[in-house]
Design an enzyme around this catalytic site. Structure first.
Site, short mmCIF file in Angstrom:
data_model
loop_
_atom_site.label_atom_id
_atom_site.label_comp_id
_atom_site.label_asym_id
_atom_site.label_seq_id
_atom_site.Cartn_x
_atom_site.Cartn_y
_atom_site.Cartn_z
CB CYS A 13 77.34 85.79 23.24
SG CYS A 13 76.19 84.43 23.41
CG HIS B 117 80.96 84.63 24.66
ND1 HIS B 117 80.18 84.66 25.79
CD2 HIS B 117 80.31 83.86 23.76
CE1 HIS B 117 79.09 83.93 25.58
NE2 HIS B 117 79.15 83.43 24.36
CG ASN C 246 76.92 80.82 26.08
OD1 ASN C 246 76.90 81.96 26.53
ND2 ASN C 246 76.91 80.57 24.78
N1 ACO Z 1 74.62 64.99 24.07
C1 ACO Z 1 75.01 63.94 23.33
N2 ACO Z 1 75.10 64.00 21.99
C2 ACO Z 1 74.76 65.16 21.39
C3 ACO Z 1 74.33 66.28 22.11
C4 ACO Z 1 74.26 66.17 23.51
N3 ACO Z 1 73.88 67.19 24.30
N4 ACO Z 1 74.08 67.27 21.24
C5 ACO Z 1 74.34 66.81 20.01
N5 ACO Z 1 74.75 65.53 20.10
C6 ACO Z 1 75.15 64.63 19.00
C7 ACO Z 1 74.50 65.01 17.67
O1 ACO Z 1 73.21 64.44 17.59
C8 ACO Z 1 75.46 64.39 16.69
O2 ACO Z 1 75.24 63.00 16.62
P1 ACO Z 1 75.34 62.22 15.20
O3 ACO Z 1 76.77 62.39 14.78
O4 ACO Z 1 74.97 60.84 15.57
O5 ACO Z 1 74.39 62.94 14.30
C9 ACO Z 1 76.83 64.57 17.37
O6 ACO Z 1 76.55 64.79 18.78
C10 ACO Z 1 77.65 65.72 16.83
O7 ACO Z 1 76.83 66.90 16.77
P2 ACO Z 1 77.43 68.28 16.32
O8 ACO Z 1 76.37 69.35 16.42
O9 ACO Z 1 78.16 68.14 15.03
O10 ACO Z 1 78.50 68.50 17.50
P3 ACO Z 1 79.68 69.52 17.62
O11 ACO Z 1 80.94 68.79 17.76
O12 ACO Z 1 79.61 70.60 16.58
O13 ACO Z 1 79.38 70.20 19.03
C11 ACO Z 1 78.42 72.24 19.89
C12 ACO Z 1 78.15 70.87 19.23
C13 ACO Z 1 79.01 72.00 21.25
C14 ACO Z 1 77.10 72.98 20.02
C15 ACO Z 1 79.41 73.05 19.02
O14 ACO Z 1 79.01 73.03 17.68
C16 ACO Z 1 79.53 74.48 19.46
O15 ACO Z 1 80.02 74.79 20.52
N6 ACO Z 1 79.10 75.43 18.60
C17 ACO Z 1 79.19 76.85 18.93
C18 ACO Z 1 78.21 77.27 19.99
C19 ACO Z 1 78.40 78.74 20.30
O16 ACO Z 1 79.50 79.20 20.41
N7 ACO Z 1 77.36 79.53 20.39
C20 ACO Z 1 77.67 80.94 20.48
C21 ACO Z 1 76.99 81.78 21.21
S1 ACO Z 1 75.37 81.45 21.82
C22 ACO Z 1 74.50 82.97 21.74
O17 ACO Z 1 74.89 83.90 21.12
C23 ACO Z 1 73.15 82.99 22.42
#
Ligand code: ACO
Length: 312
Positions: free
Chosen positions: A113, A239, A269
């Site tokens: 990214c 980004h 993304n």
């Molecule tokens: N739909 C519904 N529920 C979901 C989903 C979904 N798509 N995905 C995960 N959940 C659930 C999980 O199972 C979990 O449930 P539980 O509490 O019962 O176990 C709950 O949601 C919370 O999961 P987390 O992973 O803790 O959710 P978080 O609030 O951290 O959000 C996210 C996840 C959006 C991925 C976030 O962590 C994020 O944006 N991280 C950074 C991503 C990023 O910036 N990537 C960078 C670049 S990518 C690259 O370089 C290719």
């Protein structure tokens, strides 16, 4: 020697996939996706549509905008993580498709990214050394190639698309690519990587924490280096990974919400294409205007991170 921006273009695949569409494909909800990421829709390429197909259209549109042909470009740098072929580079393939007859050099950078900031960093160095006169930067990704429909935590996050920017050498060092900084930390690669079977492995919460500290750090470095503050910057174009990351980073830097460009709601993304696509979108929609100063931070797998300062 500096540079100035003379052209931009983008391409988004025709198929728009909304959160409601994703609800039918994976165990998720519109509410969860909007609340956690700010994403509402994204574009998915056709099965037979490649990174090179998308990149070539974006590149041609940028050439048309600049009023030049591919033979006026003397270097092409492509940011991509998702090429269908291991070799040759996407850059060389674009030159071939567009009928370049100049034997101009082309290569790809793989900074995930942050790839388009790495590409800008290279371009800045080539302009500073007065080696090249017109450099095209392309960001192009088919991230849907990597989607694992059994992993809802990453399946909803990505989209496809391409963008292109053309810079020309200039005697002014206050226009075009004014400054860049790029960094990496390979010790953290386990946090976010592509598996050998082409799936995305990501520790979301850990990636989130790194993103909200490292992007502002890079942006601050650039502002300090240029002797400016958030007040001097017209737009921050981060980004487009997640709306919460974007807002939290901008807050840390002291940017008001109205100075932040957001396209993650429409494009999701698009990794190494994200910033280039976002900037083209902002020009097309008359959001960012000629002469404005843009701060351009990014973060991604590697870990990699960095920022650029551009006067458009
Ligand atoms: N739909 C519904 N529920 C979901 C989903 C979904 N798509 N995905 C995960 N959940 C659930 C999980 O199972 C979990 O449930 P539980 O509490 O019962 O176990 C709950 O949601 C919370 O999961 P987390 O992973 O803790 O959710 P978080 O609030 O951290 O959000 C996210 C996840 C959006 C991925 C976030 O962590 C994020 O944006 N991280 C950074 C991503 C990023 O910036 N990537 C960078 C670049 S990518 C690259 O370089 C290719």
């Amino acid at each position: 020697m500096g540079s100035r921006l003379i052209g931009y273009g983008s391409y988004l695949p025709e198929r728009i996939v909304t959160n409601q569409d994703l609800e039918k494909m994976v165990d998720t909800s519109d509410e969860w996706i909007i609340q956690r990421t700010g994403m509402r829709e994204r574009h998915f390429a056709r099965d037979d549509e490649t990174v090179v197909d998308m990149a070539t259209i974006a590149a041609q549109r940028a050439l048309d905008k600049a009023g030049i042909t591919i033979n006026d470009i003397d270097m092409l740098i492509v940011s991509t993580t998702s090429p269908e072929l291991d070799f040759p580079s996407v850059g060389v393939q674009i030159l071939g498709r567009l009928g370049s007859t100049t034997n101009a050099p082309a290569f790809d950078v793989r900074g995930a990214c942050t790839g388009y900031i790495y590409a800008l960093h290279c371009a800045r160095a080539f302009f500073a050394a007065a080696i090249h006169k017109r450099i095209m930067i392309v960001g192009a990704e088919k991230m849907t190639r990597f989607i694992d429909w059994n992993d809802r935590s990453t399946a909803v996050l990505f989209g496809d698309g391409a963008g292109a920017l053309i810079f020309e050498h200039s005697t002014s060092s206050y226009s075009g690519i004014i400054d860049t900084v790029v960094m990496s930390d390979g010790k953290e690669m386990g946090m976010l990587y592509g598996t050998p079977d082409h799936h995305i492995m990501m520790n979301g919460p850990e990636t989130y924490k790194k993103a909200v500290t490292l992007m502002p750090e890079a942006a601050n470095y650039i502002m300090e280096h240029a002797g400016i503050t958030a007040d001097n910057v017209d737009w921050i174009v981060p980004h487009q990974a997640n709306l919460r990351i974007i807002q939290s980073g901008a807050e840390r830097l002291g940017f008001p919400l109205e100075k932040i460009l957001v396209t993650v709601d429409k494009h999701a993304n698009t990794s190494g294409a994200s910033g280039v696509l976002a900037l083209s979108y902002a020009f097309d929609n008359n959001i960012i205007k000629k002469g404005q100063l843009v701060l351009y931070p990014a973060f991604g797998s590697g870990l990699t991170w960095g920022a650029a300062l551009i006067r458009v």
